[in-house]
Design a protein around this motif. Structure first.
Motif, PDB file in Angstrom:
ATOM      1  N   VAL A  54       0.890  -1.164   0.000  1.00  0.00           N
ATOM      2  CA  VAL A  54       0.000   0.000   0.000  1.00  0.00           C
ATOM      3  C   VAL A  54       0.925   1.210   0.000  1.00  0.00           C
ATOM      4  O   VAL A  54       1.816   1.326   0.844  1.00  0.00           O
ATOM      5  N   GLU A 100      -6.502   3.816   9.889  1.00  0.00           N
ATOM      6  CA  GLU A 100      -6.693   2.725   8.927  1.00  0.00           C
ATOM      7  C   GLU A 100      -5.603   1.665   8.989  1.00  0.00           C
ATOM      8  O   GLU A 100      -5.875   0.490   8.812  1.00  0.00           O
ATOM      9  N   PHE A 101      -4.370   2.083   9.258  1.00  0.00           N
ATOM     10  CA  PHE A 101      -3.252   1.139   9.226  1.00  0.00           C
ATOM     11  C   PHE A 101      -2.729   0.785  10.610  1.00  0.00           C
ATOM     12  O   PHE A 101      -1.739   0.076  10.733  1.00  0.00           O
ATOM     13  N   ARG A 102      -3.368   1.322  11.632  1.00  0.00           N
ATOM     14  CA  ARG A 102      -2.994   1.026  13.028  1.00  0.00           C
ATOM     15  C   ARG A 102      -1.535   1.362  13.334  1.00  0.00           C
ATOM     16  O   ARG A 102      -0.876   0.653  14.089  1.00  0.00           O
ATOM     17  N   PHE A 128       0.334  -6.241   2.532  1.00  0.00           N
ATOM     18  CA  PHE A 128      -0.760  -7.143   2.888  1.00  0.00           C
ATOM     19  C   PHE A 128      -1.051  -8.079   1.719  1.00  0.00           C
ATOM     20  O   PHE A 128      -0.519  -7.903   0.635  1.00  0.00           O
ATOM     21  N   VAL A 149      -6.751  -7.360   1.261  1.00  0.00           N
ATOM     22  CA  VAL A 149      -6.588  -6.462   2.406  1.00  0.00           C
ATOM     23  C   VAL A 149      -5.947  -5.148   1.958  1.00  0.00           C
ATOM     24  O   VAL A 149      -6.393  -4.064   2.350  1.00  0.00           O
ATOM     25  N   THR A 153      -8.485  -3.033   0.011  1.00  0.00           N
ATOM     26  CA  THR A 153      -9.517  -2.513   0.901  1.00  0.00           C
ATOM     27  C   THR A 153      -8.991  -1.353   1.727  1.00  0.00           C
ATOM     28  O   THR A 153      -9.638  -0.300   1.826  1.00  0.00           O
ATOM     29  N   LYS A 154      -7.814  -1.512   2.313  1.00  0.00           N
ATOM     30  CA  LYS A 154      -7.254  -0.449   3.151  1.00  0.00           C
ATOM     31  C   LYS A 154      -6.922   0.790   2.319  1.00  0.00           C
ATOM     32  O   LYS A 154      -7.174   1.916   2.747  1.00  0.00           O
ATOM     33  N   ARG A 184     -10.246   2.529   1.486  1.00  0.00           N
ATOM     34  CA  ARG A 184     -10.834   3.189   2.656  1.00  0.00           C
ATOM     35  C   ARG A 184     -10.065   4.443   3.046  1.00  0.00           C
ATOM     36  O   ARG A 184     -10.658   5.470   3.398  1.00  0.00           O
ATOM     37  N   ALA A 185      -8.731   4.388   2.975  1.00  0.00           N
ATOM     38  CA  ALA A 185      -7.912   5.550   3.328  1.00  0.00           C
ATOM     39  C   ALA A 185      -8.109   6.670   2.308  1.00  0.00           C
ATOM     40  O   ALA A 185      -8.217   7.845   2.674  1.00  0.00           O
ATOM     41  N   THR A 206      -2.052   0.574  -4.615  1.00  0.00           N
ATOM     42  CA  THR A 206      -1.443  -0.728  -4.313  1.00  0.00           C
ATOM     43  C   THR A 206      -0.657  -1.198  -5.518  1.00  0.00           C
ATOM     44  O   THR A 206      -0.968  -0.827  -6.654  1.00  0.00           O
TER      45      THR A 206
END
Length: 107
Positions: free
Chosen positions: A30, A50-52, A76, A80, A83-84, A87-88, A103
């Motif tokens: 990502v 989003e990515f913790r 990822f 995944v 999706t991340k 969302r970001a 990505t």
């Protein structure tokens, strides 16, 4: 007495279990793309949410993208990662910023 018959011993072969080889899923990076409009604090907030990432990690990723134009955020599996990234990016759009995450396959 009857002639003795030869004794036949059964041949015992061990059972060989064949397990299908499961291939490891391909990994995707990502990537955060720099832009000149999204506030740094907002980028850090999205990275944390989003990515913790912790505050220091998010700050480093944001600064690297700012200085180099891009920065790999994390790696990822394909689903995944996509999706991340979506969302970001959507979080940026929702706030009116051109924040973009993409990505690409890891080599």
């Amino acid at each position: 007495m009857a002639p003795s018959s030869p004794t036949i011993e059964p041949t015992v072969r061990p059972r060989v279990e064949t397990r299908p080889k499961t291939e490891r899923p391909k990994l995707y990076k990502v990537i955060l793309l720099n832009d000149d409009y999204t506030p740094r604090e907002f980028v850090v907030r999205v990275l944390k949410a989003e990515f913790r990432l912790n505050a220091d990690q998010a700050q480093r990723v944001m600064i690297t993208a700012h200085q180099r134009g891009v920065c790999v955020v994390a790696v990822f599996t394909k689903d995944v990662a996509e999706t991340k990234a979506t969302r970001a990016t959507d979080a940026g759009k929702a706030a009116g910023y051109p924040l973009t995450f993409t990505t690409e396959p890891e080599e």
